[in-house]
Write a protein that holds these residues in place. Structure first.
Motif, PDB file in Angstrom:
ATOM      1  N   ARG A  49      32.635   9.559  -9.747  1.00 36.03           N
ATOM      2  CA  ARG A  49      31.331   9.317  -9.127  1.00 36.03           C
ATOM      3  C   ARG A  49      31.514   8.754  -7.719  1.00 36.03           C
ATOM      4  NH1 ARG A  49      26.334   5.655 -11.563  1.00 36.03           N
ATOM      5  NH2 ARG A  49      24.817   6.203  -9.947  1.00 36.03           N
ATOM      6  N   VAL A  50      30.821   9.332  -6.781  1.00 36.49           N
ATOM      7  CA  VAL A  50      30.908   8.914  -5.384  1.00 36.49           C
ATOM      8  C   VAL A  50      30.063   7.660  -5.170  1.00 36.49           C
ATOM      9  CG1 VAL A  50      30.293   9.566  -3.013  1.00 36.49           C
ATOM     10  CG2 VAL A  50      31.397  11.226  -4.530  1.00 36.49           C
ATOM     11  N   SER A  51      30.633   6.693  -4.464  1.00 38.05           N
ATOM     12  CA  SER A  51      29.891   5.497  -4.074  1.00 38.05           C
ATOM     13  C   SER A  51      29.135   5.736  -2.768  1.00 38.05           C
ATOM     14  CB  SER A  51      30.849   4.315  -3.914  1.00 38.05           C
ATOM     15  OG  SER A  51      30.189   3.191  -3.366  1.00 38.05           O
ATOM     16  N   LYS A  52      29.809   6.394  -1.825  1.00 36.41           N
ATOM     17  CA  LYS A  52      29.212   6.777  -0.556  1.00 36.41           C
ATOM     18  C   LYS A  52      30.139   7.773   0.109  1.00 36.41           C
ATOM     19  CE  LYS A  52      31.288   2.964   2.069  1.00 36.41           C
ATOM     20  NZ  LYS A  52      31.020   1.812   2.975  1.00 36.41           N
ATOM     21  N   TYR A  53      29.684   8.374   1.189  1.00 38.99           N
ATOM     22  CA  TYR A  53      30.562   9.249   1.955  1.00 38.99           C
ATOM     23  C   TYR A  53      30.552   8.810   3.408  1.00 38.99           C
ATOM     24  CZ  TYR A  53      26.198  11.689   3.154  1.00 38.99           C
ATOM     25  OH  TYR A  53      24.936  12.004   3.580  1.00 38.99           O
ATOM     26  N   VAL A  54      31.636   9.143   4.099  1.00 37.82           N
ATOM     27  CA  VAL A  54      31.836   8.712   5.478  1.00 37.82           C
ATOM     28  C   VAL A  54      31.963   9.943   6.365  1.00 37.82           C
ATOM     29  CG1 VAL A  54      33.349   7.465   7.058  1.00 37.82           C
ATOM     30  CG2 VAL A  54      33.007   6.613   4.724  1.00 37.82           C
ATOM     31  N   GLU A 100      42.347  12.139  16.487  1.00 30.52           N
ATOM     32  CA  GLU A 100      42.949  10.934  15.940  1.00 30.52           C
ATOM     33  C   GLU A 100      42.194  10.437  14.716  1.00 30.52           C
ATOM     34  OE1 GLU A 100      45.791   9.236  16.493  1.00 30.52           O
ATOM     35  OE2 GLU A 100      46.287  10.985  17.719  1.00 30.52           O
ATOM     36  N   ASP A 101      40.865  10.496  14.760  1.00 35.09           N
ATOM     37  CA  ASP A 101      40.087  10.029  13.614  1.00 35.09           C
ATOM     38  C   ASP A 101      40.233  10.965  12.421  1.00 35.09           C
ATOM     39  OD1 ASP A 101      39.266   7.744  14.852  1.00 35.09           O
ATOM     40  OD2 ASP A 101      37.288   8.472  15.404  1.00 35.09           O
ATOM     41  N   ALA A 109      41.766   9.931   8.772  1.00 32.12           N
ATOM     42  CA  ALA A 109      41.047  10.186   7.516  1.00 32.12           C
ATOM     43  C   ALA A 109      41.919  10.976   6.542  1.00 32.12           C
ATOM     44  CB  ALA A 109      39.754  10.936   7.803  1.00 32.12           C
ATOM     45  N   ILE A 110      42.622  11.990   7.038  1.00 33.82           N
ATOM     46  CA  ILE A 110      43.491  12.791   6.172  1.00 33.82           C
ATOM     47  C   ILE A 110      44.632  11.947   5.616  1.00 33.82           C
ATOM     48  CG2 ILE A 110      45.087  14.749   6.135  1.00 33.82           C
ATOM     49  CD1 ILE A 110      43.275  16.125   8.186  1.00 33.82           C
ATOM     50  N   ALA A 111      45.081  10.965   6.386  1.00 30.39           N
ATOM     51  CA  ALA A 111      46.136  10.070   5.901  1.00 30.39           C
ATOM     52  C   ALA A 111      45.670   9.246   4.705  1.00 30.39           C
ATOM     53  CB  ALA A 111      46.593   9.146   7.023  1.00 30.39           C
ATOM     54  N   ILE A 112      44.347   9.114   4.546  1.00 31.43           N
ATOM     55  CA  ILE A 112      43.790   8.378   3.413  1.00 31.43           C
ATOM     56  C   ILE A 112      43.581   9.299   2.215  1.00 31.43           C
ATOM     57  CG2 ILE A 112      41.774   7.073   2.606  1.00 31.43           C
ATOM     58  CD1 ILE A 112      41.380   6.147   5.503  1.00 31.43           C
ATOM     59  N   ILE A 161      36.721  22.596  13.547  1.00 33.76           N
ATOM     60  CA  ILE A 161      37.127  21.748  12.433  1.00 33.76           C
ATOM     61  C   ILE A 161      36.718  20.284  12.592  1.00 33.76           C
ATOM     62  CG2 ILE A 161      39.423  21.287  13.402  1.00 33.76           C
ATOM     63  CD1 ILE A 161      40.506  21.355  10.523  1.00 33.76           C
ATOM     64  N   LEU A 162      36.518  19.830  13.829  1.00 30.09           N
ATOM     65  CA  LEU A 162      36.204  18.414  14.054  1.00 30.09           C
ATOM     66  C   LEU A 162      34.720  18.085  13.913  1.00 30.09           C
ATOM     67  CD1 LEU A 162      38.379  17.730  17.255  1.00 30.09           C
ATOM     68  CD2 LEU A 162      39.010  17.318  14.865  1.00 30.09           C
ATOM     69  N   THR A 163      33.875  19.090  13.833  1.00 29.08           N
ATOM     70  CA  THR A 163      32.447  18.851  14.035  1.00 29.08           C
ATOM     71  C   THR A 163      31.720  18.242  12.840  1.00 29.08           C
ATOM     72  OG1 THR A 163      32.010  21.147  13.424  1.00 29.08           O
ATOM     73  CG2 THR A 163      32.257  20.665  15.764  1.00 29.08           C
ATOM     74  N   LEU A 164      32.091  18.578  11.624  1.00 27.08           N
ATOM     75  CA  LEU A 164      31.340  18.124  10.451  1.00 27.08           C
ATOM     76  C   LEU A 164      32.274  17.653   9.339  1.00 27.08           C
ATOM     77  CD1 LEU A 164      28.584  20.909  10.321  1.00 27.08           C
ATOM     78  CD2 LEU A 164      28.237  18.502  10.886  1.00 27.08           C
ATOM     79  N   ALA A 165      33.252  16.844   9.687  1.00 24.53           N
ATOM     80  CA  ALA A 165      34.210  16.347   8.701  1.00 24.53           C
ATOM     81  C   ALA A 165      33.655  15.113   7.988  1.00 24.53           C
ATOM     82  CB  ALA A 165      35.533  16.011   9.389  1.00 24.53           C
ATOM     83  N   SER A 166      33.924  15.025   6.698  1.00 26.53           N
ATOM     84  CA  SER A 166      33.482  13.860   5.923  1.00 26.53           C
ATOM     85  C   SER A 166      34.376  13.677   4.712  1.00 26.53           C
ATOM     86  CB  SER A 166      32.021  14.011   5.483  1.00 26.53           C
ATOM     87  OG  SER A 166      31.857  15.156   4.658  1.00 26.53           O
TER      88      SER A 166
END
Length: 219
Positions: free
Chosen positions: A103-108, A115-116, A120-123, A206-211
């Motif tokens: 279950r998702v708590s929230k999305y970012v 760099e960002d 994020a991919i490193a996580i 690829i950078l425009t709508l990442a979450s």
């Protein structure tokens, strides 16, 4: 909405569900050490904000999961394309049990910089949207694919960014597609990174709508 007619041999535009479920699977595997295939069909059937095989958005899928009870396994709620069109959720969802830590708590939403996205991919794996039009994308086989993001309105396909790296051809993002293992490099594509396209959305936008989803803590 992301609708790709190439999404499957049965022409179900479910790329958004594959991307969202892949991100949740990855986050769950990192959290629990258990990589289990989760149900895309549950999203197609039960997520009323998205439009099933008619297309959808990954953030809306994350919101559905946040507002629901989690996702069932793919084994218990298998992929059926558009065959559940009318009664899918009411008929099939009651007979599967959502797995813990789905279950998702929230999305970012990820800031539109390389760099960002790297951070994020490193996580965890990150849901991204791309422009997948054109013969060169449809018939991609190998190498690093770099295509400009000419117009964000042309973004039409949800995929999953799972890594980044470098080889003899340059820097790349490693992206998992939903078109099966016979496409690309075993189902993956290398999109150009550090190719001077950051200011215009990156390779194929690829950078425009990442979450990425953050999972709910469970006792």
């Amino acid at each position: 909405m992301f609708v790709s007619k190439w999404n499957s041999p049965r022409f179900c535009g479910a790329c958004w569900a594959f991307s969202a479920v892949g991100a949740i699977e990855g986050a769950r595997a990192i959290k629990t050490g258990n990589l289990t295939d989760l149900s895309m069909q549950q999203l197609l059937d039960c997520d009323d904000t998205d439009m099933g095989c008619g297309g959808g958005l990954m953030n809306w899928a994350f919101q559905y999961d946040e507002d629901s009870v989690g996702l069932c396994s793919l084994n218990d709620y298998p992929y059926a394309y558009h065959r559940h069109w009318f009664w899918g959720c009411s008929r099939y969802a009651p007979y599967c049990t959502p797995l813990p830590d789905t279950r998702v708590s929230k999305y970012v939403n990820i800031t539109e910089t390389e760099e960002d996205l790297k951070a994020a991919i490193a996580i965890q794996p990150v849901s991204v949207a791309v422009m997948a039009d054109g013969v060169s994308w449809q018939f991609y086989r190998d190498g690093i694919y770099s295509s400009p993001c000419e117009d964000p309105k042309t973004i039409n396909h949800g995929v999953l960014a799972v890594g980044y790296g470098s080889d003899e051809n340059g820097d790349y993002w490693l992206v998992k597609n939903s078109w099966g293992g016979y496409w690309g490099q075993g189902g993956y594509i290398k999109l150009g990174r550090n190719v001077g396209s950051e200011s215009v959305g990156g390779s194929s936008c690829i950078l425009t709508l990442a979450s990425r989803p953050i999972l709910k803590d469970e006792e």
